[in-house]
Design a protein around this motif. Structure first.
Motif, short mmCIF file in Angstrom:
data_model
loop_
_atom_site.label_atom_id
_atom_site.label_comp_id
_atom_site.label_asym_id
_atom_site.label_seq_id
_atom_site.Cartn_x
_atom_site.Cartn_y
_atom_site.Cartn_z
N ASP A 1 0.84 -1.20 0.00
CA ASP A 1 0.00 0.00 0.00
C ASP A 1 0.87 1.25 0.00
OD1 ASP A 1 -2.09 -1.75 0.18
OD2 ASP A 1 -2.59 -1.28 2.28
N LEU B 1 -6.69 2.55 -3.61
CA LEU B 1 -6.62 2.29 -2.17
C LEU B 1 -7.55 3.32 -1.52
CD1 LEU B 1 -5.09 0.64 0.09
CD2 LEU B 1 -3.53 2.57 0.22
N GLY C 1 -2.74 7.07 -2.36
CA GLY C 1 -4.06 6.46 -2.50
C GLY C 1 -4.09 5.27 -3.43
N ARG D 1 -2.60 1.00 -4.15
CA ARG D 1 -1.84 -0.19 -3.85
C ARG D 1 -0.99 -0.46 -5.09
NH1 ARG D 1 -1.40 -4.26 -0.32
NH2 ARG D 1 -1.14 -6.39 -1.06
N SER E 1 -9.32 7.47 -3.82
CA SER E 1 -8.09 7.26 -4.58
C SER E 1 -8.11 8.09 -5.86
CB SER E 1 -7.96 5.77 -4.95
OG SER E 1 -6.93 5.60 -5.91
N PRO F 1 -0.29 4.68 0.91
CA PRO F 1 -1.44 5.52 1.31
C PRO F 1 -1.29 6.97 0.88
CG PRO F 1 -0.64 4.16 3.16
CD PRO F 1 0.37 4.04 2.06
#
Lengths: 139, 139
Positions: free
Chosen positions: B37, B61, B42, B44, B65, B39
Motif C-alpha cells: 500500500d 486504495l 491512495g 496499492r 483514490s 497511502p
C-alpha cells in the motif's frame, strides 16, 4: 515464453513536430530519430530514445489512420500502447493464440523493421500491447 | 537536464491480483515484486519487472483514490502514466518550473522510496508524467 524488453511506449500525438519539441526542450531528450511514414500501419513514426527504452511518437497518416479515433477522444494525444520484445514472432503468435488472446490483424513489419502483431486490450487489462520480434543486431 | 531512464509505465487496474495473473501467465513475467500500500498516493502498488524497465500496477486504495475516476472511464484498466528518472529531484523541480510546466502536488516519496512529482498531462502531450529521483544504489 518470458516477458521481454519493454521496447517502447507508443504515444499518439496530433503533431510529431510539436511532441519532439516538448521531449527535446522540456524533457531534455538528446537522441531523436528521424521521423518516417509507416503506411502499412497508417501512422507517421518518430522514436525518442531514453537510456533504456524508447518513446514511439505516432501521428495519423491519412484520414483512415487507426489512431484518428484515439485522437478524437484524446485531442492532445496520450499513451496509446506498450511494446514488448520476443525472440521469435511465430513462436509468440502460437503462444498467445494458445492462451486464447485475440490477436489484432496479421503479423506485419513494424517500425523497427521486424515482424509485429498486437494483442487486444481486453485481454491485457485495458492495455493495447504490441509484440515485436527483437532486431537481430541489437542483441 | 537530460531525459533519464524510463523507470516504469504505470498501469491502473481494478485488481492487482488479476493483472499479476495476466502478466505471469499470458506474458511470461517471472519477477513480480510484493504488492504494498502507498497511502500517500491512495494506491496499492505492484511492480512487474521487464529486463530493462518495469510495469507498475496500481489499484485504488480507498474510495478517494486519485485513480477511481480513471477506472470509471476505463473499467478494465489501462495505461495511466509514464515515469522518468532524474538524478536530483530538487534540480528537476526547478527545471520544470522554469519551463512553465504545471507540477501536480508537492514533492513526495514514491513507490521506489525516492522523491517524485507529477507533470500535468496538458504540458506533456496528454501523457501524465512522473518524475522520480533515481534510487542511489541502483546506478
Amino acid at each position: 515464453m518470458k516477458l521481454g524488453r519493454l521496447n517502447h511506449v507508443g504515444v499518439a500525438t496530433p503533431s510529431i513536430e510539436r511532441s519532439v519539441a516538448t521531449y527535446r526542450e522540456t524533457m531534455g531528450a538528446e537522441v531523436v530519430r528521424d521521423p518516417f511514414d509507416l503506411p502499412a500501419q497508417g501512422v507517421r513514426v518518430c522514436f525518442v530514445d531514453t537510456p533504456n527504452s524508447q518513446i514511439e511518437l505516432i501521428e495519423p497518416l491519412g484520414a483512415d489512420s487507426p489512431i484518428v479515433k484515439f485522437l478524437e477522444r484524446n485531442p492532445e494525444g496520450g499513451q496509446h500502447h506498450v511494446c514488448f520484445e520476443v525472440p521469435d514472432i511465430e513462436a509468440a503468435h502460437t503462444w498467445f493464440d494458445g492462451k486464447g488472446c485475440r490477436i489484432l490483424g496479421p503479423t506485419r513489419i513494424g517500425a523497427h523493421g521486424t515482424p509485429i502483431f498486437f494483442l487486444h486490450p481486453k485481454d491485457m487489462g485495458g492495455v493495447l500491447t504490441e509484440i515485436m520480434e527483437s532486431p537481430k543486431q541489437a542483441h
